[in-house]
Design a protein around this motif. Structure first.
Motif, PDB file in Angstrom:
ATOM      1  N   ALA A  38       0.788  -1.371  -0.035  1.00 49.72           N
ATOM      2  CA  ALA A  38      -0.054  -0.020  -0.068  1.00 49.72           C
ATOM      3  C   ALA A  38       0.899   1.176   0.040  1.00 49.72           C
ATOM      4  O   ALA A  38       0.558   2.133  -0.787  1.00 49.72           O
ATOM      5  CB  ALA A  38      -0.957   0.062   1.317  1.00 49.72           C
ATOM      6  N   GLN A  39       1.974   1.242   0.622  1.00 50.96           N
ATOM      7  CA  GLN A  39       2.756   2.324   0.848  1.00 50.96           C
ATOM      8  C   GLN A  39       3.531   2.666  -0.471  1.00 50.96           C
ATOM      9  O   GLN A  39       3.635   3.871  -0.967  1.00 50.96           O
ATOM     10  CB  GLN A  39       3.751   2.293   2.125  1.00 50.96           C
ATOM     11  CG  GLN A  39       3.147   2.510   3.337  1.00 50.96           C
ATOM     12  CD  GLN A  39       2.451   4.116   3.756  1.00 50.96           C
ATOM     13  OE1 GLN A  39       3.072   4.748   3.062  1.00 50.96           O
ATOM     14  NE2 GLN A  39       1.842   4.043   4.781  1.00 50.96           N
ATOM     15  N   VAL A  40       4.152   1.542  -0.917  1.00 46.71           N
ATOM     16  CA  VAL A  40       4.775   1.369  -2.207  1.00 46.71           C
ATOM     17  C   VAL A  40       4.293   2.128  -3.417  1.00 46.71           C
ATOM     18  O   VAL A  40       4.386   2.925  -4.296  1.00 46.71           O
ATOM     19  CB  VAL A  40       5.715   0.456  -2.427  1.00 46.71           C
ATOM     20  CG1 VAL A  40       6.318   0.529  -4.070  1.00 46.71           C
ATOM     21  CG2 VAL A  40       6.796   0.303  -1.451  1.00 46.71           C
ATOM     22  N   GLY A  48       7.368   5.808  -0.017  1.00 46.05           N
ATOM     23  CA  GLY A  48       6.867   4.446   0.515  1.00 46.05           C
ATOM     24  C   GLY A  48       7.549   3.471   1.623  1.00 46.05           C
ATOM     25  O   GLY A  48       6.963   3.177   2.451  1.00 46.05           O
ATOM     26  N   GLY A  49       8.663   3.349   1.030  1.00 43.56           N
ATOM     27  CA  GLY A  49       9.355   2.559   1.799  1.00 43.56           C
ATOM     28  C   GLY A  49       9.695   3.115   3.182  1.00 43.56           C
ATOM     29  O   GLY A  49       9.556   2.294   4.412  1.00 43.56           O
ATOM     30  N   LEU A  50      10.128   4.246   3.221  1.00 45.51           N
ATOM     31  CA  LEU A  50      10.526   5.039   4.689  1.00 45.51           C
ATOM     32  C   LEU A  50       8.957   5.121   5.403  1.00 45.51           C
ATOM     33  O   LEU A  50       9.101   5.148   6.570  1.00 45.51           O
ATOM     34  CB  LEU A  50      10.940   6.244   4.401  1.00 45.51           C
ATOM     35  CG  LEU A  50      12.468   6.484   3.489  1.00 45.51           C
ATOM     36  CD1 LEU A  50      12.845   7.937   3.231  1.00 45.51           C
ATOM     37  CD2 LEU A  50      13.373   5.725   4.607  1.00 45.51           C
ATOM     38  N   GLY A  51       8.236   5.698   4.693  1.00 38.78           N
ATOM     39  CA  GLY A  51       6.697   5.515   5.455  1.00 38.78           C
ATOM     40  C   GLY A  51       6.227   4.439   6.021  1.00 38.78           C
ATOM     41  O   GLY A  51       5.709   4.351   7.137  1.00 38.78           O
ATOM     42  N   TRP A  52       6.577   3.176   5.319  1.00 37.49           N
ATOM     43  CA  TRP A  52       6.146   2.067   6.113  1.00 37.49           C
ATOM     44  C   TRP A  52       7.047   1.718   7.101  1.00 37.49           C
ATOM     45  O   TRP A  52       6.645   1.120   8.033  1.00 37.49           O
ATOM     46  CB  TRP A  52       6.463   0.912   4.913  1.00 37.49           C
ATOM     47  CG  TRP A  52       6.358  -0.445   5.237  1.00 37.49           C
ATOM     48  CD1 TRP A  52       5.272  -1.191   5.384  1.00 37.49           C
ATOM     49  CD2 TRP A  52       7.416  -1.455   5.450  1.00 37.49           C
ATOM     50  NE1 TRP A  52       5.474  -2.545   5.618  1.00 37.49           N
ATOM     51  CE2 TRP A  52       6.947  -2.450   5.682  1.00 37.49           C
ATOM     52  CE3 TRP A  52       8.746  -1.318   5.587  1.00 37.49           C
ATOM     53  CZ2 TRP A  52       7.705  -3.846   6.117  1.00 37.49           C
ATOM     54  CZ3 TRP A  52       9.603  -2.448   5.971  1.00 37.49           C
ATOM     55  CH2 TRP A  52       8.974  -3.640   6.167  1.00 37.49           C
ATOM     56  N   LEU A  53       8.418   2.024   7.166  1.00 37.40           N
ATOM     57  CA  LEU A  53       9.258   1.595   8.234  1.00 37.40           C
ATOM     58  C   LEU A  53       8.952   2.621   9.431  1.00 37.40           C
ATOM     59  O   LEU A  53       9.083   2.212  10.530  1.00 37.40           O
ATOM     60  CB  LEU A  53      10.739   1.944   7.824  1.00 37.40           C
ATOM     61  CG  LEU A  53      11.929   1.566   8.603  1.00 37.40           C
ATOM     62  CD1 LEU A  53      11.722   0.163   9.000  1.00 37.40           C
ATOM     63  CD2 LEU A  53      13.275   1.686   7.845  1.00 37.40           C
ATOM     64  N   ALA A  54       8.696   3.890   9.252  1.00 38.26           N
ATOM     65  CA  ALA A  54       8.658   4.862  10.150  1.00 38.26           C
ATOM     66  C   ALA A  54       7.172   4.519  10.796  1.00 38.26           C
ATOM     67  O   ALA A  54       6.960   4.395  12.102  1.00 38.26           O
ATOM     68  CB  ALA A  54       8.481   6.201   9.705  1.00 38.26           C
ATOM     69  N   GLY A  55       6.323   3.981  10.015  1.00 35.81           N
ATOM     70  CA  GLY A  55       4.794   3.659  10.517  1.00 35.81           C
ATOM     71  C   GLY A  55       5.061   2.404  11.425  1.00 35.81           C
ATOM     72  O   GLY A  55       4.258   2.390  12.583  1.00 35.81           O
ATOM     73  N   ALA A  56       5.676   1.570  10.926  1.00 33.89           N
ATOM     74  CA  ALA A  56       5.806   0.447  11.808  1.00 33.89           C
ATOM     75  C   ALA A  56       6.509   0.615  13.182  1.00 33.89           C
ATOM     76  O   ALA A  56       6.128   0.160  14.196  1.00 33.89           O
ATOM     77  CB  ALA A  56       6.733  -0.773  11.114  1.00 33.89           C
ATOM     78  N   CYS A  86       1.184   0.356   7.440  1.00 27.81           N
ATOM     79  CA  CYS A  86       0.280   0.556   6.333  1.00 27.81           C
ATOM     80  C   CYS A  86      -0.337   2.018   6.434  1.00 27.81           C
ATOM     81  O   CYS A  86      -0.296   2.663   5.247  1.00 27.81           O
ATOM     82  CB  CYS A  86      -1.028  -0.431   6.428  1.00 27.81           C
ATOM     83  SG  CYS A  86      -2.392  -0.313   5.110  1.00 27.81           S
ATOM     84  N   VAL A  87      -0.488   2.753   7.476  1.00 24.93           N
ATOM     85  CA  VAL A  87      -1.150   4.095   7.504  1.00 24.93           C
ATOM     86  C   VAL A  87      -0.012   4.997   7.467  1.00 24.93           C
ATOM     87  O   VAL A  87      -0.360   6.181   7.134  1.00 24.93           O
ATOM     88  CB  VAL A  87      -2.274   4.191   8.298  1.00 24.93           C
ATOM     89  CG1 VAL A  87      -3.070   3.270   8.210  1.00 24.93           C
ATOM     90  CG2 VAL A  87      -1.355   4.030   9.863  1.00 24.93           C
ATOM     91  N   GLY A  88       1.234   4.818   7.765  1.00 26.35           N
ATOM     92  CA  GLY A  88       2.208   6.001   8.143  1.00 26.35           C
ATOM     93  C   GLY A  88       2.175   6.470   9.550  1.00 26.35           C
ATOM     94  O   GLY A  88       1.280   6.209  10.379  1.00 26.35           O
ATOM     95  N   PRO A  89       3.316   7.087  10.113  1.00 26.42           N
ATOM     96  CA  PRO A  89       3.318   7.505  11.269  1.00 26.42           C
ATOM     97  C   PRO A  89       2.373   8.521  11.848  1.00 26.42           C
ATOM     98  O   PRO A  89       1.762   8.678  12.843  1.00 26.42           O
ATOM     99  CB  PRO A  89       4.697   7.903  11.438  1.00 26.42           C
ATOM    100  CG  PRO A  89       5.194   8.514   9.992  1.00 26.42           C
ATOM    101  CD  PRO A  89       4.520   7.374   9.092  1.00 26.42           C
ATOM    102  N   LYS A  90       2.029   9.573  10.843  1.00 29.73           N
ATOM    103  CA  LYS A  90       1.323  10.656  11.296  1.00 29.73           C
ATOM    104  C   LYS A  90      -0.172  10.126  11.461  1.00 29.73           C
ATOM    105  O   LYS A  90      -0.744  10.546  12.554  1.00 29.73           O
ATOM    106  CB  LYS A  90       1.156  11.755  10.029  1.00 29.73           C
ATOM    107  CG  LYS A  90       0.240  13.009  10.328  1.00 29.73           C
ATOM    108  CD  LYS A  90       0.277  13.946   9.237  1.00 29.73           C
ATOM    109  CE  LYS A  90      -0.998  14.997   9.679  1.00 29.73           C
ATOM    110  NZ  LYS A  90      -1.096  15.697   8.417  1.00 29.73           N
ATOM    111  N   GLN A  91      -0.791   9.334  10.590  1.00 31.14           N
ATOM    112  CA  GLN A  91      -2.185   8.936  10.757  1.00 31.14           C
ATOM    113  C   GLN A  91      -2.126   8.013  11.810  1.00 31.14           C
ATOM    114  O   GLN A  91      -3.019   7.685  12.547  1.00 31.14           O
ATOM    115  CB  GLN A  91      -2.616   8.097   9.527  1.00 31.14           C
ATOM    116  CG  GLN A  91      -3.973   7.804   9.627  1.00 31.14           C
ATOM    117  CD  GLN A  91      -4.573   7.233   8.499  1.00 31.14           C
ATOM    118  OE1 GLN A  91      -4.091   7.592   7.279  1.00 31.14           O
ATOM    119  NE2 GLN A  91      -5.746   6.562   8.373  1.00 31.14           N
TER     120      GLN A  91
END
Length: 151
Positions: A38-40, A48-56, A86-91
């Motif tokens: 979803a992120q990519v 997307g990869g950075l958002g995936w990692l940061a969200g996790a 899946c949703v990222g760190p902000k959400q």
């Protein structure tokens, strides 16, 4: 796509947690894989990869203190990390706020129900199975769904 992944993983985790009082690693791994896709697909490989990692990472860290204090299971922490990927760190921060609120309501309702049930059953028998566990996946799932409305 993010909403679809969150619904599929959250629903599977909720059913597992209500039925077996645990969340399988397969469900969590599916959440991480779906989150990456979803992120990519939304932001490309780099963002997307950075958002995936940061969200996790944020998802894992948010409720880690509750896990360390013994108030939450490991499956709950891993589920929040998977949904965070899946949703990222902000959400995810919005999702964590909603989850904490809904989880507190769920815990109060469950404890009141359990207190009434135990009061009717009579005095407790030593070694009757210990403290009841409260399935937290429904609160996590609902919190993530509500975060789509508030972010």
């Amino acid at each position: 796509m993010q909403l679809g992944v969150c619904v599929a993983v959250g629903l599977a985790a909720t059913i597992e947690d209500l039925w077996r009082r645990r969340i399988s690693n397969w469900t969590v791994l599916a959440g991480f894989a779906g989150g990456l896709v979803a992120q990519v697909s939304s932001w490309g490989w780099r963002s997307g990869g950075l958002g995936w990692l940061a969200g996790a990472a944020v998802g894992f860290a948010v409720f880690l203190v509750f896990f360390l204090a013994g108030g939450m299971g490991g499956g709950d922490i891993k589920l929040l990390a998977a949904l965070g990927s899946c949703v990222g760190p902000k959400q995810l921060l919005w999702a964590a706020l909603w989850t904490a609120f809904l989880g507190a309501l769920e815990a109060c309702g469950y404890l009141c129900w359990d207190w009434r049930r135990r009061r009717r059953a009579g005095p407790a028998v030593p070694g009757d199975g210990g403290e009841p566990s409260i399935p937290y996946a429904p609160a996590i799932f609902a919190g993530v769904l509500l975060s789509f409305l508030s972010s």
